[in-house]
Structures are given as structure tokens and as C-alpha cells.
Design an enzyme around this catalytic site. Sequence first.
Site, PDB file in Angstrom:
ATOM      1  N   LYS A   1       0.865  -1.188   0.000  1.00 31.29           N
ATOM      2  CA  LYS A   1       0.000   0.000   0.000  1.00 31.29           C
ATOM      3  C   LYS A   1       0.897   1.232   0.000  1.00 31.29           C
ATOM      4  O   LYS A   1       1.466   1.608   1.018  1.00 31.29           O
ATOM      5  CB  LYS A   1      -0.910   0.043   1.232  1.00 31.29           C
ATOM      6  CG  LYS A   1      -2.049   1.053   1.031  1.00 31.29           C
ATOM      7  CD  LYS A   1      -2.405   1.857   2.260  1.00 31.29           C
ATOM      8  CE  LYS A   1      -1.649   3.114   2.483  1.00 31.29           C
ATOM      9  NZ  LYS A   1      -1.716   4.172   1.479  1.00 31.29           N
TER      10      LYS A   1
ATOM     11  N   GLU B   1       9.755  16.701  14.508  1.00 32.65           N
ATOM     12  CA  GLU B   1      10.149  16.559  13.108  1.00 32.65           C
ATOM     13  C   GLU B   1       9.297  17.512  12.263  1.00 32.65           C
ATOM     14  O   GLU B   1       8.068  17.505  12.359  1.00 32.65           O
ATOM     15  CB  GLU B   1       9.921  15.123  12.630  1.00 32.65           C
ATOM     16  CG  GLU B   1      10.396  14.915  11.203  1.00 32.65           C
ATOM     17  CD  GLU B   1      10.063  13.531  10.659  1.00 32.65           C
ATOM     18  OE1 GLU B   1       8.912  13.106  10.780  1.00 32.65           O
ATOM     19  OE2 GLU B   1      10.980  12.895  10.094  1.00 32.65           O
TER      20      GLU B   1
HETATM   21  P1  NAD Z   1       2.366   8.904   7.062  1.00 30.06           P
HETATM   22  O1  NAD Z   1       2.596   8.234   8.374  1.00 30.06           O
HETATM   23  O2  NAD Z   1       1.352   9.952   6.983  1.00 30.06           O
HETATM   24  O3  NAD Z   1       1.951   7.806   5.965  1.00 30.06           O
HETATM   25  C1  NAD Z   1       2.775   6.680   5.707  1.00 30.06           C
HETATM   26  C2  NAD Z   1       1.918   5.589   5.086  1.00 30.06           C
HETATM   27  O4  NAD Z   1       0.973   5.141   6.068  1.00 30.06           O
HETATM   28  C3  NAD Z   1       1.084   6.045   3.887  1.00 30.06           C
HETATM   29  O5  NAD Z   1       1.015   5.004   2.948  1.00 30.06           O
HETATM   30  C4  NAD Z   1      -0.278   6.288   4.509  1.00 30.06           C
HETATM   31  O6  NAD Z   1      -1.331   6.198   3.586  1.00 30.06           O
HETATM   32  C5  NAD Z   1      -0.331   5.165   5.525  1.00 30.06           C
HETATM   33  N1  NAD Z   1      -1.291   5.357   6.607  1.00 30.06           N
HETATM   34  C6  NAD Z   1      -1.814   6.516   7.069  1.00 30.06           C
HETATM   35  N2  NAD Z   1      -2.678   6.251   8.075  1.00 30.06           N
HETATM   36  C7  NAD Z   1      -2.678   4.909   8.258  1.00 30.06           C
HETATM   37  C8  NAD Z   1      -3.339   4.032   9.146  1.00 30.06           C
HETATM   38  N3  NAD Z   1      -4.180   4.488  10.057  1.00 30.06           N
HETATM   39  N4  NAD Z   1      -3.102   2.705   9.050  1.00 30.06           N
HETATM   40  C9  NAD Z   1      -2.240   2.226   8.148  1.00 30.06           C
HETATM   41  N5  NAD Z   1      -1.576   3.016   7.257  1.00 30.06           N
HETATM   42  C10 NAD Z   1      -1.787   4.340   7.320  1.00 30.06           C
HETATM   43  O7  NAD Z   1       3.806   9.409   6.572  1.00 30.06           O
HETATM   44  P2  NAD Z   1       4.140  10.247   5.252  1.00 30.06           P
HETATM   45  O8  NAD Z   1       3.657  11.644   5.458  1.00 30.06           O
HETATM   46  O9  NAD Z   1       3.738   9.506   4.027  1.00 30.06           O
HETATM   47  O10 NAD Z   1       5.743  10.210   5.267  1.00 30.06           O
HETATM   48  C11 NAD Z   1       6.508  11.076   6.018  1.00 30.06           C
HETATM   49  C12 NAD Z   1       7.026  10.409   7.270  1.00 30.06           C
HETATM   50  O11 NAD Z   1       7.749   9.222   6.914  1.00 30.06           O
HETATM   51  C13 NAD Z   1       8.007  11.256   8.039  1.00 30.06           C
HETATM   52  O12 NAD Z   1       7.723  11.187   9.412  1.00 30.06           O
HETATM   53  C14 NAD Z   1       9.357  10.608   7.755  1.00 30.06           C
HETATM   54  O13 NAD Z   1      10.346  10.806   8.735  1.00 30.06           O
HETATM   55  C15 NAD Z   1       8.970   9.186   7.649  1.00 30.06           C
HETATM   56  N6  NAD Z   1       9.984   8.416   6.923  1.00 30.06           N
HETATM   57  C16 NAD Z   1      10.773   7.570   7.620  1.00 30.06           C
HETATM   58  C17 NAD Z   1      11.766   6.843   6.965  1.00 30.06           C
HETATM   59  C18 NAD Z   1      12.625   5.871   7.717  1.00 30.06           C
HETATM   60  O14 NAD Z   1      13.139   4.961   7.085  1.00 30.06           O
HETATM   61  N7  NAD Z   1      12.797   6.024   9.025  1.00 30.06           N
HETATM   62  C19 NAD Z   1      11.938   6.989   5.595  1.00 30.06           C
HETATM   63  C20 NAD Z   1      11.111   7.881   4.907  1.00 30.06           C
HETATM   64  C21 NAD Z   1      10.125   8.589   5.583  1.00 30.06           C
END
Ligand code: NAD
Length: 477
Positions: free
Chosen positions: A173, A378
Site C-alpha cells: 500500500k 520533526e
Molecule cells: P504517514 O505516516 O502519513 O503515511 C505513511 C503511510 O501510512 C502512507 O502510505 C499512509 O497512507 C499510511 N497510513 C496513514 N494512516 C494509516 C493508518 N491508520 N493505518 C495504516 N496506514 C496508514 O507518513 P508520510 O507523510 O507519508 O511520510 C513522512 C514520514 O515518513 C516522516 O515522518 C518521515 O520521517 C517518515 N519516513 C521515515 C523513513 C525511515 O526509514 N525512518 C523513511 C522515509 C520517511
Amino acid sequence: MIEIQHNFINGEWSRADQTSENRNPANPEDLVGVYARGGKADVDAAVAAARTAQPAWGSASPQIRSDVLRRVGDRLLDRVEEMGRLLAREEGKTLAEARGEALRAAQLFHFYSGEALRNPGEKLPSLRDGVEAEVTREPLGVVGLITPWNFPIAIPAWKTAPALAAGNAVVLKPADLTPSCAHLLAQVLEAAGCPPGVFNLVMGRGSEIGAALTGHPDVAAISFTGSERVGRGIALDCARGMKKVQLEMGGKNPMVVTAKADLDLAVAACLNGAFFSTGQRCTASSRLIVEAPVHDAFVEKLTAAMTALRIGDPLDAATQIGPVVSESQLAGNLDYVRLAGDEGCEVIGGQRLNRPGTFQSPALFLGAANDMRVAREEIFGPCAAVIKAADFEEAVAVANDTQFGLSSGICTGSLREATEFRRRSKAGMVMVNLPTAGVDYHVPFGGRGASSLGGREQGRMAMDFYTSVKTAYTYAG
Ligand code: NAD
């Protein structure tokens, strides 16, 4: 009429009830594509297909899995240019960065094509006479992969490739903001001969289909990359369902600049770490901790370099910084810029640019203290807090004073300081005279604290998460 891009379930392109438009953040007129927005029924269908396909895939000769992954890598290599442009259009990173990410996806599939053949175990003498103990690794079954928007091809690749190499079936997803690259990955997997049901793609909103995946009784494990807030909820869902879970989340990564640093090198590392990819990297250098004797000279040089950065269309070769990914992300960044002023920082930059698209100038928050919100939370944009430290000891203490622990860095010409910092840093990845962002794919990636949970990604260690250990005792009589 623009063609709708469907989900990929059980080896077929599968229509969903709803769709979402994917638009270029640099140019809202540019429609990248229209993508299926799946619902719970699509997740159920994908999990059922994966469950049916997994036993044959998991017990097939490793040569078959290796060959599929190698062909995926080959096909991705052939499409690096196309994928790079798509990525730059949907996410906004520069074409050079996007090409690099597309290439990385191909490399990851090639790397795990090799890992599919390895699957090492151990054979040991038992403590009992005539008995042998054997330790082997088996696939988990169906794994759910949930990915963020900021690395829309590399992260799906670095989860999918080891998951498939280990013999699991996958339901991916991707982030709703960036479905195109994941869709292209599904096309490539299909063309590479991945058997139906082994890889499934369900696009859609996390809030709508996330729980369907994380709560599904037939999903054995979830690997998630995204925000800490969503990650915590997923950890609870997985605990309730007794699922294996891996979380890669946010960071507030420190970069220490000591009085012994080469300042030009330090400025280059901080410029890259804080602002490249529009600061939208979990490993971005968002706290610049600078020793007092070089603080003013460093700030002067970094400010000059930051204000000279060329912000513009990612497809323009001269651009160094593209747009912020979305209106809501930009609004959040600008809120933090205001907050930095309210908390007493001197703010340099950080304005919305007067042009179409979601562009902002990068920002430095001078005079920040480590207990300010702008130094603790962050932001995930091109914004860095600059914190003055009296000496090396204070700099190390400030660097480690965070709830996160993904990446950390030090710029120093002193071997003693570099060695001390590597030893004492509480982050999962430590960089010396390098930006906190930018990693290799053949070594482990991950952090500590609120940044990561449940085992490393990338490198050989990624296979640990996607396998279950079995210990067998045999008495031959
Ligand atoms: P997000 O948490 O909003 O979304 C991540 C994914 O989770 C998306 O596919 C989203 O649709 C899904 N999602 C949202 N709500 C959900 C739920 N209730 N249940 C299951 N899935 C759900 O994050 P984002 O805005 O897409 O990405 C940015 C974040 O990702 C930042 O905090 C960044 O630091 C982090 N990030 C971490 C790494 C790492 O390896 N540590 C790498 C890249 C990004």
C-alpha cells in the site's frame, strides 16, 4: 480522456470504486495520472490472493525467486529515466535525485536476487548424544508493506525485494500522494514474470484501507515506513493481532560541527543534509549543533550557501531544490517557521514563493535551544535549527537529547572526536564528515528510540524481519 491506473490484485489490473488525481506539486496544472483508490474489499481480495499464492512461491526453488528479482532489477534499470521523470513530477525532488532513487530501486532488486539464493542457517551439535540441532529460516506468509511519499520507489523496492526473496507474498500500500512509482513497480513485477498473487498493489488512503491491512487476520507481518503518529497506531494494531511489525519513522537528526571541522566541508554537508530533497528525508539534518568558536563563521557561510540555492521546477537541470510535496505539508512547514520566531529564534528564509506550485525558500532558525519545539519535533521540510554548544561535550549531550535516534553526524578534523562521537551517539546510523542523509543499500538502515522498531531494513539484515527462525532437533537413532 485520461486512463485510470488500477490496483494490481492476483496478477490482474483491478478496478476500484473510487479514484484519486495525482498532481505535480511544482505545477498543479500537470496531472501525473488518475489512480485507483481502493477500499477494504480490495485489501481483502489482495490478501486472499497473496495467501493462495504464497505456499508455492515460498517452497519454489530459490533460483526461481532469484530470477524474478533479477529480471525486475533489469527492467527497472531499463526504465530509470522514465521512472526518474515520473518521480520528479509526482514527488517534486530534482531530476538528478529522482534518477538516483530509480537506479537505487533497480540495485536493490539485484542485491536481493542474490539474497534469495543464500538463506543461511546453522547446524550445531546438540547437547544430547546423537542429536543434531539445525537452525533454518522460513518465510512468514503474507506481508503488508505500507510506504510513505518521500521515497516513492526506493522504499517500496527495499521492502518488496527482501520480502519476495524470503518467499513471502506481498500486499503493497503506497502513500496516497505518490502512487505512480508503485504502480510502475507493479507493471515491472508483472512483466518480469512474478506469479499471480505473489505481489499485489492496493492504492488508496491510509485512513481508509490501512486498518484493513494491519488488522487482517491473514497478514503475518507489517513493514511500515512513515510518521511516528501513524506508526504508533500500527504497532498497537499489530500487537492486538500478534503480528510481526517493523516501523521506520521520523527523525530529528543532529549534525555536530566542532571547532576542529573543515568549515567548507561542514557547510556542504549541512546544506545537503538539511535542504536537499526539500528537507523531506527522515535522515535530514534538522538540528545543526555548532561549537561556539566556529558558530558565527559557520552560520555566515551556511546562510550564504543556503540563500544561493536554486529553487525551481525539478525537471529543470539547474534546480537544486524542488517544491514541498503538498499544500498541507507546506502549511505545516510555514507554521513551524512562525513558531520558530515565537520561540525566540532569528529566522532566515522560510517564505512561500510567489509562483504556482508549493514552493518555499529553505529556512534556518538561529539561536535555537534544544528544548524548543522546533528543535524537538520533526518538521519534514527544508528547515534547520542552529544550536550553539559551548564545547564538544555539550554538543554530544545535545545531539543525544532527542526522542528520536535515526541518524547523526559530526564534522570534525579530529580523529579522537570522530571516534568518540561514533561511540557515544545514540543514533542507529552515524556519519563522519558526511551529511546525515545518504546511505548505501548493502548495509543495515534504521534507528533507535521513536525512529524505529522491529529490526533493520536493507542489507542482509533485512532478511531477518521477513523470515521466521525454526530450530529442529533430530535423533537419528
Ligand atoms: P504517514 O505516516 O502519513 O503515511 C505513511 C503511510 O501510512 C502512507 O502510505 C499512509 O497512507 C499510511 N497510513 C496513514 N494512516 C494509516 C493508518 N491508520 N493505518 C495504516 N496506514 C496508514 O507518513 P508520510 O507523510 O507519508 O511520510 C513522512 C514520514 O515518513 C516522516 O515522518 C518521515 O520521517 C517518515 N519516513 C521515515 C523513513 C525511515 O526509514 N525512518 C523513511 C522515509 C520517511
